[in-house]
Design a protein around this motif. Structure first.
Motif, PDB file in Angstrom:
ATOM      1  N   SER A 109     -17.552  71.734  42.953  1.00 27.63           N
ATOM      2  CA  SER A 109     -18.588  72.708  43.363  1.00 27.63           C
ATOM      3  C   SER A 109     -19.355  73.325  42.200  1.00 27.63           C
ATOM      4  CB  SER A 109     -18.012  73.838  44.222  1.00 27.63           C
ATOM      5  OG  SER A 109     -17.472  73.326  45.410  1.00 27.63           O
ATOM      6  N   THR A 110     -19.001  72.953  40.960  1.00 25.83           N
ATOM      7  CA  THR A 110     -19.734  73.503  39.821  1.00 25.83           C
ATOM      8  C   THR A 110     -20.888  72.566  39.459  1.00 25.83           C
ATOM      9  OG1 THR A 110     -18.326  72.408  38.180  1.00 25.83           O
ATOM     10  CG2 THR A 110     -17.659  74.616  38.931  1.00 25.83           C
ATOM     11  N   THR A 111     -21.709  73.025  38.517  1.00 26.69           N
ATOM     12  CA  THR A 111     -22.814  72.191  38.064  1.00 26.69           C
ATOM     13  C   THR A 111     -22.647  71.827  36.586  1.00 26.69           C
ATOM     14  OG1 THR A 111     -24.156  74.155  37.565  1.00 26.69           O
ATOM     15  CG2 THR A 111     -24.482  73.107  39.716  1.00 26.69           C
ATOM     16  N   ALA A 112     -23.309  70.737  36.228  1.00 22.84           N
ATOM     17  CA  ALA A 112     -23.294  70.266  34.836  1.00 22.84           C
ATOM     18  C   ALA A 112     -24.731  70.152  34.346  1.00 22.84           C
ATOM     19  CB  ALA A 112     -22.612  68.905  34.744  1.00 22.84           C
ATOM     20  N   LEU A 113     -25.007  70.734  33.187  1.00 18.11           N
ATOM     21  CA  LEU A 113     -26.284  70.450  32.545  1.00 18.11           C
ATOM     22  C   LEU A 113     -26.179  69.018  32.022  1.00 18.11           C
ATOM     23  CD1 LEU A 113     -29.053  71.681  31.561  1.00 18.11           C
ATOM     24  CD2 LEU A 113     -27.959  71.826  29.328  1.00 18.11           C
ATOM     25  N   SER A 114     -27.048  68.150  32.531  1.00 20.21           N
ATOM     26  CA  SER A 114     -26.942  66.722  32.245  1.00 20.21           C
ATOM     27  C   SER A 114     -28.105  66.265  31.370  1.00 20.21           C
ATOM     28  CB  SER A 114     -26.949  65.934  33.548  1.00 20.21           C
ATOM     29  OG  SER A 114     -25.901  66.377  34.406  1.00 20.21           O
ATOM     30  N   LEU A 115     -27.791  65.524  30.311  1.00 25.42           N
ATOM     31  CA  LEU A 115     -28.865  65.055  29.449  1.00 25.42           C
ATOM     32  C   LEU A 115     -28.655  63.628  29.008  1.00 25.42           C
ATOM     33  CD1 LEU A 115     -28.539  65.828  25.767  1.00 25.42           C
ATOM     34  CD2 LEU A 115     -26.958  67.015  27.253  1.00 25.42           C
ATOM     35  N   ILE A 119     -29.474  73.428  23.703  1.00 27.89           N
ATOM     36  CA  ILE A 119     -28.883  72.767  24.879  1.00 27.89           C
ATOM     37  C   ILE A 119     -27.777  73.628  25.470  1.00 27.89           C
ATOM     38  CG2 ILE A 119     -27.519  70.789  25.644  1.00 27.89           C
ATOM     39  CD1 ILE A 119     -30.393  69.993  25.214  1.00 27.89           C
ATOM     40  N   VAL A 120     -26.917  74.158  24.612  1.00 29.58           N
ATOM     41  CA  VAL A 120     -25.825  75.019  25.085  1.00 29.58           C
ATOM     42  C   VAL A 120     -26.392  76.282  25.741  1.00 29.58           C
ATOM     43  CG1 VAL A 120     -23.841  76.415  24.365  1.00 29.58           C
ATOM     44  CG2 VAL A 120     -24.174  74.119  23.411  1.00 29.58           C
ATOM     45  N   ASP A 121     -27.410  76.850  25.146  1.00 33.99           N
ATOM     46  CA  ASP A 121     -28.043  78.039  25.726  1.00 33.99           C
ATOM     47  C   ASP A 121     -28.610  77.740  27.117  1.00 33.99           C
ATOM     48  OD1 ASP A 121     -27.411  79.465  23.463  1.00 33.99           O
ATOM     49  OD2 ASP A 121     -29.430  79.344  22.576  1.00 33.99           O
ATOM     50  N   LEU A 122     -29.212  76.563  27.275  1.00 35.45           N
ATOM     51  CA  LEU A 122     -29.758  76.163  28.579  1.00 35.45           C
ATOM     52  C   LEU A 122     -28.644  76.037  29.622  1.00 35.45           C
ATOM     53  CD1 LEU A 122     -32.433  73.445  27.673  1.00 35.45           C
ATOM     54  CD2 LEU A 122     -32.850  75.542  28.982  1.00 35.45           C
ATOM     55  N   ALA A 123     -27.513  75.469  29.203  1.00 35.89           N
ATOM     56  CA  ALA A 123     -26.379  75.338  30.119  1.00 35.89           C
ATOM     57  C   ALA A 123     -25.899  76.710  30.588  1.00 35.89           C
ATOM     58  CB  ALA A 123     -25.239  74.580  29.443  1.00 35.89           C
ATOM     59  N   LEU A 124     -25.776  77.631  29.652  1.00 35.21           N
ATOM     60  CA  LEU A 124     -25.314  78.980  29.990  1.00 35.21           C
ATOM     61  C   LEU A 124     -26.332  79.718  30.861  1.00 35.21           C
ATOM     62  CD1 LEU A 124     -23.885  79.962  26.483  1.00 35.21           C
ATOM     63  CD2 LEU A 124     -22.562  79.396  28.531  1.00 35.21           C
ATOM     64  N   GLN A 125     -27.610  79.577  30.541  1.00 38.81           N
ATOM     65  CA  GLN A 125     -28.660  80.239  31.324  1.00 38.81           C
ATOM     66  C   GLN A 125     -28.699  79.745  32.761  1.00 38.81           C
ATOM     67  OE1 GLN A 125     -32.217  79.469  29.030  1.00 38.81           O
ATOM     68  NE2 GLN A 125     -31.369  80.521  27.233  1.00 38.81           N
ATOM     69  N   ASN A 126     -28.336  78.470  32.956  1.00 37.37           N
ATOM     70  CA  ASN A 126     -28.383  77.873  34.294  1.00 37.37           C
ATOM     71  C   ASN A 126     -27.051  77.962  35.037  1.00 37.37           C
ATOM     72  OD1 ASN A 126     -31.111  76.359  34.942  1.00 37.37           O
ATOM     73  ND2 ASN A 126     -30.748  76.121  32.741  1.00 37.37           N
ATOM     74  N   GLY A 127     -26.085  78.653  34.450  1.00 38.13           N
ATOM     75  CA  GLY A 127     -24.803  78.849  35.124  1.00 38.13           C
ATOM     76  C   GLY A 127     -23.960  77.592  35.243  1.00 38.13           C
ATOM     77  N   ALA A 128     -24.219  76.611  34.378  1.00 41.14           N
ATOM     78  CA  ALA A 128     -23.441  75.374  34.409  1.00 41.14           C
ATOM     79  C   ALA A 128     -22.041  75.614  33.848  1.00 41.14           C
ATOM     80  CB  ALA A 128     -24.145  74.273  33.614  1.00 41.14           C
ATOM     81  N   ALA A 129     -21.077  74.871  34.373  1.00 41.01           N
ATOM     82  CA  ALA A 129     -19.703  74.977  33.872  1.00 41.01           C
ATOM     83  C   ALA A 129     -19.403  73.897  32.845  1.00 41.01           C
ATOM     84  CB  ALA A 129     -18.714  74.866  35.029  1.00 41.01           C
ATOM     85  N   SER A 130     -20.338  72.942  32.718  1.00 41.20           N
ATOM     86  CA  SER A 130     -20.090  71.813  31.823  1.00 41.20           C
ATOM     87  C   SER A 130     -21.414  71.229  31.353  1.00 41.20           C
ATOM     88  CB  SER A 130     -19.279  70.729  32.541  1.00 41.20           C
ATOM     89  OG  SER A 130     -19.952  70.307  33.717  1.00 41.20           O
TER      90      SER A 130
END
Length: 330
Positions: A69-75, A109-120
């Motif tokens: 149920s979590t999200t991943a910032l994917s690149l 990239i890490v900042d974007l993940a945190l801003q978007n509430g991603a867990a991974s």
């Protein structure tokens, strides 16, 4: 790790990122198209230049036993070390031109993940091994922020890279594309034994592994091959390793092949279960992604597509019999 070694006698460097071990003269680029010998050093041309960046459900990777149920910032970037004719991301994987107008540092990239509430953060879309220096720099920063790191890969990493990964990578989904080494070499431009070695080493290094096979009727779906793949996973990786059996749809250079039928997927699942695998999932079909307790058959996670409808796990355990369910749950 150092990503290359130098042969002073030949005036070449050897790239250590994948098992092609490209030997590069000054100015030469490897098979992947994005790693270059520049002044006697290896330069990753796509470093800081992602070509795809999205926030995806973790289930889309697919990873079913990692933070449901979590999200991943994917690149992903451009380039690949394989030439799969059925690639669903061929527009970037088979592209060699780097768009340098997009410039995102590891910290961004890490900042974007945190801003978007991603867990991974997932390194995916094209083959992440070819941009490993960029991925690792992101991953080390992500780890400090409590984010998980994920590779979605063809499994052609060098042993040097896999051992290095263990210090920062949490999980991976590895494509096991065929059980025919000749097909791997001739069609995909890779190697089956190398992928098997990678899978064994990833498990030995403590990285959470899930396996995906895109089933293409008439290419890799014979009963004998499916049985051999299932037995390899069960005996050499572990019966707990999830196997995702995904339906093919025509793409790239394989527009003449039919969509994989549900009947073929269910036949493959039956073979996988017969080999003792505990967690077998059908992919690219709407339902068929539920997780059941191997001990008492209680429904643990109810999935529809990439959406978790219900998660009954209690701290990674079955609520009925308290069996610990293998995976990364926190």
């Amino acid at each position: 790790m150092k990503y290359f070694k130098t042969d002073n006698q030949k005036g070449k460097i050897t790239c250590l990122l994948c098992q092609h071990y490209c030997q590069l003269k000054e100015g030469q680029v490897g098979i992947c198209g994005v790693n270059k010998n520049e002044n006697g050093s290896l330069r990753t041309l796509v470093y800081a230049h992602p070509s795809a960046l999205n926030v995806d459900p973790i289930e889309k990777k697919p990873l079913y036993h990692l933070l449901p149920s979590t999200t991943a910032l994917s690149l992903g970037t451009v380039g690949c070390n394989f030439k799969c004719p059925f690639c669903q991301n061929w527009q970037i994987s088979q592209e060699k031109r780097v768009d340098t107008s997009v410039n995102l540092s590891p910290q961004q990239i890490v900042d974007l993940a945190l801003q978007n509430g991603a867990a991974s953060i997932a390194y995916t879309y094209n083959e992440p091994t070819i941009f490993y220096p960029y991925a690792k720099d992101i991953g080390l920063l992500a780890k400090k922020e409590g984010l998980k790191n994920i590779f979605v890969t063809n499994g052609f990493e060098s042993p040097e890279v896999v051992k290095d990964m263990a210090s920062w990578l949490d999980a991976t989904n590895v494509d096991l594309k065929s059980w025919d080494d000749a097909y791997y070499k001739k069609v995909l431009k890779g190697g089956l034994e190398a992928v098997k070695d990678t899978l064994r080493l990833m498990v030995a290094e403590g990285i959470w592994v899930e396996v995906t096979t895109l089933l293409i009727e008439g290419e890799n779906d014979s009963d004998a091959d499916l049985k051999a793949m299932a037995e390899f996973i069960a005996k050499e990786l572990g019966v707990h390793v999830p196997w995702h059996l995904s339906a093919f749809h025509p793409d790239y250079k394989m527009l003449d092949h039919a969509n994989t039928s549900l009947k073929t997927l269910e036949r493959a699942k039956k073979i996988a279960k017969g080999a003792g695998l505990l967690y077998v999932y059908l992919g690219n079909v709407p339902v068929h992604g539920d997780t059941y307790c191997p001990e008492c058959n209680t429904l643990l996670i109810d999935r529809t597509g990439y959406r978790v409808v219900q998660n009954n796990l209690i701290d990674g355990h079955c609520p009925q019999c308290n069996r610990a369910i293998e995976g990364v749950w926190r």
